[in-house]
Design a protein around this motif. Structure first.
Motif, PDB file in Angstrom:
ATOM      1  N   VAL A 311       0.558  -1.205  -0.451  1.00 19.96           N
ATOM      2  CA  VAL A 311       0.347   0.110  -0.014  1.00 19.96           C
ATOM      3  C   VAL A 311       0.628   1.134   0.290  1.00 19.96           C
ATOM      4  O   VAL A 311       0.156   2.368  -0.662  1.00 19.96           O
ATOM      5  N   ALA A 312       1.776   1.188   0.802  1.00 18.70           N
ATOM      6  CA  ALA A 312       2.811   2.697   0.498  1.00 18.70           C
ATOM      7  C   ALA A 312       3.419   2.474  -0.569  1.00 18.70           C
ATOM      8  O   ALA A 312       3.769   3.664  -1.137  1.00 18.70           O
ATOM      9  N   PHE A 313       4.242   1.798  -1.183  1.00 20.53           N
ATOM     10  CA  PHE A 313       4.826   1.737  -2.115  1.00 20.53           C
ATOM     11  C   PHE A 313       3.626   2.076  -3.244  1.00 20.53           C
ATOM     12  O   PHE A 313       3.875   3.116  -4.246  1.00 20.53           O
ATOM     13  N   LEU A 314       2.129   1.454  -3.631  1.00 22.03           N
ATOM     14  CA  LEU A 314       0.622   2.770  -4.068  1.00 22.03           C
ATOM     15  C   LEU A 314       0.715   4.080  -4.189  1.00 22.03           C
ATOM     16  O   LEU A 314       0.888   4.369  -5.151  1.00 22.03           O
ATOM     17  N   LEU A 315       0.979   4.221  -2.637  1.00 22.71           N
ATOM     18  CA  LEU A 315       1.037   5.672  -2.891  1.00 22.71           C
ATOM     19  C   LEU A 315       1.994   6.304  -2.874  1.00 22.71           C
ATOM     20  O   LEU A 315       1.975   7.684  -4.009  1.00 22.71           O
ATOM     21  N   ALA A 316       3.120   5.897  -2.856  1.00 24.19           N
ATOM     22  CA  ALA A 316       4.861   6.634  -3.274  1.00 24.19           C
ATOM     23  C   ALA A 316       4.258   6.860  -5.169  1.00 24.19           C
ATOM     24  O   ALA A 316       4.617   7.380  -5.570  1.00 24.19           O
ATOM     25  N   ALA A 317       4.342   6.122  -5.721  1.00 25.27           N
ATOM     26  CA  ALA A 317       4.287   5.895  -7.047  1.00 25.27           C
ATOM     27  C   ALA A 317       3.282   6.664  -7.644  1.00 25.27           C
ATOM     28  O   ALA A 317       2.929   7.013  -8.484  1.00 25.27           O
ATOM     29  N   ALA A 318       1.859   6.904  -6.989  1.00 26.39           N
ATOM     30  CA  ALA A 318       0.746   6.797  -7.296  1.00 26.39           C
ATOM     31  C   ALA A 318       0.624   9.071  -7.071  1.00 26.39           C
ATOM     32  O   ALA A 318       0.969   9.254  -8.473  1.00 26.39           O
ATOM     33  N   GLY A 319       1.237   9.040  -6.270  1.00 30.81           N
ATOM     34  CA  GLY A 319       2.006  10.825  -5.857  1.00 30.81           C
ATOM     35  C   GLY A 319       3.245  10.911  -6.691  1.00 30.81           C
ATOM     36  O   GLY A 319       2.172  12.076  -7.175  1.00 30.81           O
ATOM     37  N   ILE A 320       3.403  10.569  -7.151  1.00 31.62           N
ATOM     38  CA  ILE A 320       5.279  11.375  -7.715  1.00 31.62           C
ATOM     39  C   ILE A 320       4.561  11.142  -9.305  1.00 31.62           C
ATOM     40  O   ILE A 320       4.747  12.506  -9.597  1.00 31.62           O
ATOM     41  N   ALA A 321       3.961  10.423 -10.153  1.00 32.16           N
ATOM     42  CA  ALA A 321       3.473  10.249 -10.721  1.00 32.16           C
ATOM     43  C   ALA A 321       2.065  11.210 -11.258  1.00 32.16           C
ATOM     44  O   ALA A 321       1.902  11.864 -12.263  1.00 32.16           O
ATOM     45  N   GLY A 322       1.542  11.498 -10.196  1.00 27.32           N
ATOM     46  CA  GLY A 322       0.685  12.434 -10.090  1.00 27.32           C
ATOM     47  C   GLY A 322       1.393  14.298 -10.215  1.00 27.32           C
ATOM     48  O   GLY A 322       0.201  14.076 -10.662  1.00 27.32           O
ATOM     49  N   ILE A 338       1.324  13.361  -0.776  1.00 34.53           N
ATOM     50  CA  ILE A 338       0.995  11.564  -1.381  1.00 34.53           C
ATOM     51  C   ILE A 338       2.466  11.120  -0.811  1.00 34.53           C
ATOM     52  O   ILE A 338       1.836   9.659  -0.924  1.00 34.53           O
ATOM     53  N   GLY A 339       3.117  11.394  -2.408  1.00 33.49           N
ATOM     54  CA  GLY A 339       4.261  10.743  -2.748  1.00 33.49           C
ATOM     55  C   GLY A 339       5.427  10.570  -1.690  1.00 33.49           C
ATOM     56  O   GLY A 339       5.895   8.905  -1.884  1.00 33.49           O
ATOM     57  N   ALA A 340       5.466  11.640  -1.696  1.00 31.33           N
ATOM     58  CA  ALA A 340       6.368  11.305   0.660  1.00 31.33           C
ATOM     59  C   ALA A 340       5.721  10.225   1.224  1.00 31.33           C
ATOM     60  O   ALA A 340       6.840  10.004   1.741  1.00 31.33           O
ATOM     61  N   LEU A 341       4.796  10.818   1.216  1.00 36.39           N
ATOM     62  CA  LEU A 341       3.929   9.732   2.732  1.00 36.39           C
ATOM     63  C   LEU A 341       4.325   8.068   2.266  1.00 36.39           C
ATOM     64  O   LEU A 341       4.563   7.867   3.242  1.00 36.39           O
ATOM     65  N   GLY A 342       4.043   8.102   0.938  1.00 36.42           N
ATOM     66  CA  GLY A 342       4.275   6.904   0.160  1.00 36.42           C
ATOM     67  C   GLY A 342       5.579   6.105   0.758  1.00 36.42           C
ATOM     68  O   GLY A 342       5.496   5.471   1.727  1.00 36.42           O
ATOM     69  N   VAL A 343       6.605   7.407  -0.026  1.00 38.19           N
ATOM     70  CA  VAL A 343       8.089   7.095  -0.034  1.00 38.19           C
ATOM     71  C   VAL A 343       8.237   6.838   1.700  1.00 38.19           C
ATOM     72  O   VAL A 343       9.102   5.387   1.947  1.00 38.19           O
ATOM     73  N   PHE A 344       7.866   6.991   2.109  1.00 43.40           N
ATOM     74  CA  PHE A 344       8.364   7.295   3.468  1.00 43.40           C
ATOM     75  C   PHE A 344       8.104   6.112   4.611  1.00 43.40           C
ATOM     76  O   PHE A 344       8.584   5.642   5.537  1.00 43.40           O
TER      77      PHE A 344
END
Length: 432
Positions: A311-322, A338-344
């Motif tokens: 789930v965290a990876f999914l947030l990272a990908a969605a935020g950075i791409a978005g 949002i991407g940083a939330l997922g990355v960290f």
């Protein structure tokens, strides 16, 4: 919770975690402050975006080569001596970044800095396995690794303001940035020597009862892991699951450093001053700090690792791409947050996966392999961003590339198995 267990974990947490956070805060700041220095340094010494990306990332090649030997040395000589050595050498070399004068000296000091710092992070992860039972590791690693985003929450505004002391003593602002931010590492090297305790058996700040309980619990977990896996150092180095986790970590590191080294320049494009860039750049890292701590605690509470990582990876990908969709600065920063939330959120939960089946010297070797291979993405991410920026004139292509690395990590985690029973070692009392 057993009263002895409660007291022991509380004492160990209070003594070790804040201090190790401080050390990692300084380490990470010294590693990525080159991103802020670039706001004025690149023009002063005449380097392109591609050269900067290469120099920022080349650190990780020498880091990769020396990572495993350094971590095995830590296991052999003890954390106190080896971490003090690491901090002293990297502090000196981080300050030496103020002396670079062009492309080749920039490359040279970054390579030496990678050699100096090799082994610090995986050494601390291994060190934490010597002090905390598995059920506590998600939250403990989460608190420790919160130093990454915190170093930017605090360090970004400070770095931006340090650039403003340009001309003092005949030095540029970016030179003062390197000198002043290197000093804490040198000071902390001496503190580490006198403060850290290598193993629970040496912890005279615990009562005999607490010390005995902690050592017995950790020994029981080691026996359980070895009864299932029992890997030697050489087996850990080439274990398929270790290598697969290395690729997962590659995806996590690429998303982290790919944005970290370039975020100040992305934000600079909003038309802000250097000080303003520092404050705005801190926002995604503040969100990431909160996400890292809460997500790792949630993972520990459920004793569930795989789904939390995905789930965290999914947030990272969605935020950075978005973030590539938006031109509006506010919306772009929301997406990057949002991407940083997922990355960290990925990072502390990820490290519970290898430590669930590795122990002893094999843990030192396996953790170092995962970290060293994964950190090669520290070259790939910044280089890809710089090369694609020069090629296209925009950061969008680079951001999409590193979002793809997060997707790669997600897919590998989905394919890997994880046995949560290895983290459920029974409480063992010394009298038994």
């Amino acid at each position: 919770m057993d009263p002895v267990e409660k007291r022991a974990i509380a004492k160990v947490s209070l003594r070790l975690v804040p201090f190790l956070m401080l050390c990692y805060f300084v380490a990470y700041l010294d590693r990525v402050n080159v991103g802020f220095a670039a706001l004025t340094m690149n023009q002063d010494i005449g380097i392109s975006a591609t050269v900067f990306g290469t120099g920022a990332g080349i650190f990780f090649f020498s880091y990769f080569v020396f990572e495993v030997p350094s971590n095995l040395a830590l296991e052999r000589f003890g954390a106190r001596k080896w971490i003090a050595r690491i901090m002293l050498s990297w502090g000196i070399l981080s300050g030496a970044m103020a002396l670079v004068q062009g492309e080749y000296s920039f490359y040279a000091v970054r390579v030496l800095l990678g050699i100096a710092e090799a082994g610090f992070f995986p050494g601390i992860i291994f060190y934490l396995t010597l002090w905390f039972p598995a059920v506590y590791r998600g939250r403990i690693i989460g608190w420790f690794m919160a130093a990454i985003p915190l170093s930017s929450v605090i360090g970004a505004p400070v770095s931006g303001m340090l650039l403003g002391i340009h001309g003092l003593g005949g030095l540029a602002g970016w030179q003062w940035l390197f000198i002043l931010e290197a000093a804490p590492a040198i000071v902390l090297a001496f503190v580490v020597w006198f403060y850290l305790t290598d193993r629970p058996a040496d912890a005279h700040w615990l009562s005999p009862e607490e010390r005995a309980w902690l050592q017995a619990r950790l020994d029981a977990e080691v026996r359980q892991k070895e009864s299932v896996h029992g890997l030697s150092v050489w087996q850990a180095l080439f274990n398929p699951k270790v290598l697969a986790l290395s690729l997962v970590y590659f995806g996590a590191v690429a998303t982290n450093y790919g944005t970290a080294f370039w975020l100040p320049q992305i934000v600079k494009g909003f038309g802000l001053s250097n000080a303003g860039v520092g404050f705005v750049t801190a926002i995604p890292y503040l969100v990431g700090t909160i996400g890292m701590v809460l997500w790792s605690r949630h993972s520990d509470a459920r004793l569930e690792r795989k789904g939390h990582t995905v789930v965290a990876f999914l947030l990272a990908a969605a935020g950075i791409a978005g973030s590539t969709v938006f031109d509006d600065p506010t919306l772009k920063m929301v997406a990057l947050s949002i991407g940083a939330l997922g990355v960290f959120a990925v990072l502390p939960v990820f490290w519970t996966l290898p430590t669930a089946f590795l122990s002893g010297a094999s843990a030192a070797a396996g953790i170092a392999v995962i970290n060293s291979i994964g950190n090669l993405a520290g070259f790939f991410g910044p280089f890809a961003m710089g090369w694609l920026k020069d090629l296209t004139g925009s950061f969008s292509a680079g951001l999409l590339a590193i979002a793809g690395c997060a997707v790669m990590g997600l897919l590998i985690v989905l394919a890997l198995g994880h046995d949560p029973s290895l983290e459920k070692a029974p409480a063992v009392h010394p009298a038994e």
